[in-house]
Each structure stands twice: as structure tokens, then as C-alpha cells.
Design a protein around this motif. Structure first.
Motif, PDB file in Angstrom:
ATOM      1  N   LEU A  24       0.817  -1.214   0.000  1.00 54.55           N
ATOM      2  CA  LEU A  24       0.000   0.000   0.000  1.00 54.55           C
ATOM      3  C   LEU A  24       0.850   1.263   0.000  1.00 54.55           C
ATOM      4  O   LEU A  24       0.353   2.345  -0.289  1.00 54.55           O
ATOM      5  CB  LEU A  24      -0.923  -0.011   1.222  1.00 54.55           C
ATOM      6  N   ASN A  96       3.673   2.972   8.490  1.00 59.34           N
ATOM      7  CA  ASN A  96       2.985   2.007   7.643  1.00 59.34           C
ATOM      8  C   ASN A  96       3.676   0.650   7.603  1.00 59.34           C
ATOM      9  O   ASN A  96       3.023  -0.381   7.462  1.00 59.34           O
ATOM     10  CB  ASN A  96       2.890   2.584   6.222  1.00 59.34           C
ATOM     11  N   VAL A 146      -0.781   2.907  10.800  1.00 61.12           N
ATOM     12  CA  VAL A 146      -1.552   1.902  10.067  1.00 61.12           C
ATOM     13  C   VAL A 146      -1.674   0.668  10.946  1.00 61.12           C
ATOM     14  O   VAL A 146      -0.663   0.044  11.304  1.00 61.12           O
ATOM     15  CB  VAL A 146      -0.895   1.577   8.722  1.00 61.12           C
ATOM     16  N   ILE A 189      -5.322   4.257  10.774  1.00 65.03           N
ATOM     17  CA  ILE A 189      -6.059   3.733   9.630  1.00 65.03           C
ATOM     18  C   ILE A 189      -5.996   2.216   9.706  1.00 65.03           C
ATOM     19  O   ILE A 189      -4.921   1.636   9.906  1.00 65.03           O
ATOM     20  CB  ILE A 189      -5.458   4.222   8.300  1.00 65.03           C
ATOM     21  N   PRO A 191      -6.664  -0.858   7.478  1.00 64.49           N
ATOM     22  CA  PRO A 191      -7.011  -1.405   6.160  1.00 64.49           C
ATOM     23  C   PRO A 191      -7.721  -2.747   6.288  1.00 64.49           C
ATOM     24  O   PRO A 191      -7.466  -3.519   7.215  1.00 64.49           O
ATOM     25  CB  PRO A 191      -5.659  -1.575   5.475  1.00 64.49           C
ATOM     26  N   ILE A 227      -6.598   3.551   0.419  1.00 70.18           N
ATOM     27  CA  ILE A 227      -5.805   3.889   1.606  1.00 70.18           C
ATOM     28  C   ILE A 227      -5.182   5.269   1.451  1.00 70.18           C
ATOM     29  O   ILE A 227      -5.151   6.068   2.400  1.00 70.18           O
ATOM     30  CB  ILE A 227      -4.714   2.834   1.840  1.00 70.18           C
TER      31      ILE A 227
END
Length: 256
Positions: A24, A96, A146, A189, A191, A227
Motif C-alpha cells: 500500500l 505504515n 496503520v 487507519i 485497512p 488507503i
């Protein structure tokens, strides 16, 4: 709306993104550059970083700084961070990068667990700790962590990974509470099941994809722009009154 159509400006913001070259991260990198960010792209995979460099349009090449760093190497990471913060603040940190091994609970060694925690949690905290003084001085900052849909409890054989993402969710809320008075937000976030190289751990990929689509409300697979759009929003000035939150980008899989 795709990330290419987003209008949240990050003009001249210095954005540090880990895992910037693959999965991502590549899509997020391109979206951040399109919005005017100066991207500090960290990744241990030099091939992925080379692909990022080759994919970036010439118009944005001057905004990109490629940084091959292994997050497992605390000393090398700190050296890089010290250079990046010597003269300028980092405005946005996006944690991330993560590793994603799959084994039975009893087959993980202490060394396995320590490495997963180091890369998925400790390195992220090291980055925030180094970026924080600059953010506080300028009274503005964005931290985006993330996390993962696996926190919903729907996956086996990933216990240390799920543990690490739970830690990052808790860290998100703690940092949001502590840093908010100085204009810094911290959000997560989460995902859903995106088609990246990480899916290779599943022995029956067609069956896995059928399972994913059956559980989602939106009947398509997610892609990197989904994303990236969430990252652009949470990194923006417009999201300045949002902190301590988790934004699930999962096609309606997990609903609270």
C-alpha cells in the motif's frame, strides 16, 4: 473519488512514510507527492524503492527523498532520523511498515516476537519520538499509524502481528491525548484485506478472495488509492479536529 482527485493540499509539508515502496505504500507515496508533499520514503527493500523512483513522474522527482533503512536496525534508523530533523521539522509521520509472519502460536520463538515488535511497534515509536520536538515547536503535526483488520479477531496464525497492531492502536489513543494541546493529531487507519504481496501467506488465494468479497459490503477488492485517500485526509489541515480515531478502510467488513 480516487486519491488522484483529492484536493487536500500538503504543499511543502515534509512527510515521512515507512514501507514507502511496496504494498500500500507505493500508492500512498504517489498520492502524497501529487499533493505537493516532500516525501521522505523509508523502506528496507531497495528494489521496491527503485520501483518507486522509476514510477514517480519527473514533475515530482525533486520532492522525493529515497531512504533505504531497515527498521530492525535501531542505530541506523536513528542516524537517518537525526539527519532528517537536524534543520527542519517533519510535519507528518506515517507508520505504515510492518512484517507479517504466519505460524502457529507455539512455533513463534522469542526472537520472532522481538523482531515483529521491533519493526511494527518500537521503530514507529522511535520515529515519533524524534519528530515530536519539531512538531511541538511549530505547533502542528500529524501522526498516522496503520493498524489492521486482524484486530477484529478473524484470523489465525498471526498472534504476534495482531498483538503489535493492538499496541499501535493503544499508542495512537495515548499519543492523541498527550500531544493534542500542541496542535498535533494522531489517528489510525485500519485497512481491510487488500490484495498485496502479504496475501501470499494464504494457501488458497482464490478461496481467500471469495471469502473477502463475501464479508465486505462493497463487492470489489480494495486498492492502494483507497488507503491513500484516507492518508491524505488525516494528514491535512482540514482534519485538525480529528484525533485518537481509527478509520476503517475495509469495504464495510468491520462495522462498529
Amino acid at each position: 473519488m480516487s486519491a488522484q482527485g483529492m484536493s487536500f493540499s500538503l504543499q511543502n509539508r515534509r512527510v515521512l512514510l515507512t514501507g514507502a515502496g511496496g504494498g500500500l505504500g507505493l500508492g500512498a507515496s504517489l498520492a502524497l507527492l501529487r499533493q505537493g508533499a516532500h516525501l521522505l520514503a523509508l523502506d528496507r527493500d531497495t528494489d521496491a524503492l527503485q520501483k518507486l523512483r522509476e514510477t514517480v513522474p519527473d514533475a515530482f522527482a525533486d520532492q522525493l527523498q529515497i531512504l533505504p533503512v531497515d527498521l530492525a536496525d535501531e542505530t541506523a534508523l536513528q542516524h537517518t532520523l537525526d539527519r532528517l530533523t537536524a534543520d527542519q521539522a517533519i510535519d507528518v509521520v506515517i507508520n505504515n511498515a510492518a512484517i507479517y509472519p504466519s505460524k502457529r502460536f507455539e512455533d513463534y520463538t522469542d526472537e520472532d516476537r522481538a523482531l515483529i515488535h521491533r519493526i511494527n511497534v518500537s521503530a514507529a515509536l522511535q520515529i515519533v519520538r524524534t519528530a515530536l520536538p519539531g512538531m511541538r515547536q511549530q505547533q502542528w503535526g500529524r501522526i498516522i499509524n496503520v493498524v489492521s483488520i486482524t484486530l477484529s479477531g478473524g484470523w489465525e496464525l498471526l498472534q504476534p502481528y495482531v498483538e503489535s497492531k493492538g499496541a499501535m492502536l493503544g499508542n495512537t489513543r495515548a499519543m492523541a491525548r498527550e500531544f493534542g494541546a500542541t496542535g498535533i493529531t494522531c489517528n489510525a487507519i485500519s485497512p481491510g484485506a487488500f490484495p498485496t504481496a502479504a496475501e501470499a501467506i494464504h494457501p488458497d488465494l482464490p478461496g481467500y478472495e471469495r471469502m473477502v468479497l463475501a464479508r465486505q459490503s462493497i463487492k470489489r477488492r480494495g486498492h492502494a488509492d483507497d488507503i491513500a485517500a484516507a492518508i491524505l485526509f488525516l494528514a491535512s489541515t482540514e482534519a485538525g479536529f480529528i484525533t485518537g480515531q481509527t478509520l476503517s478502510v475495509d469495504g464495510g467488513w468491520v462495522m462498529h
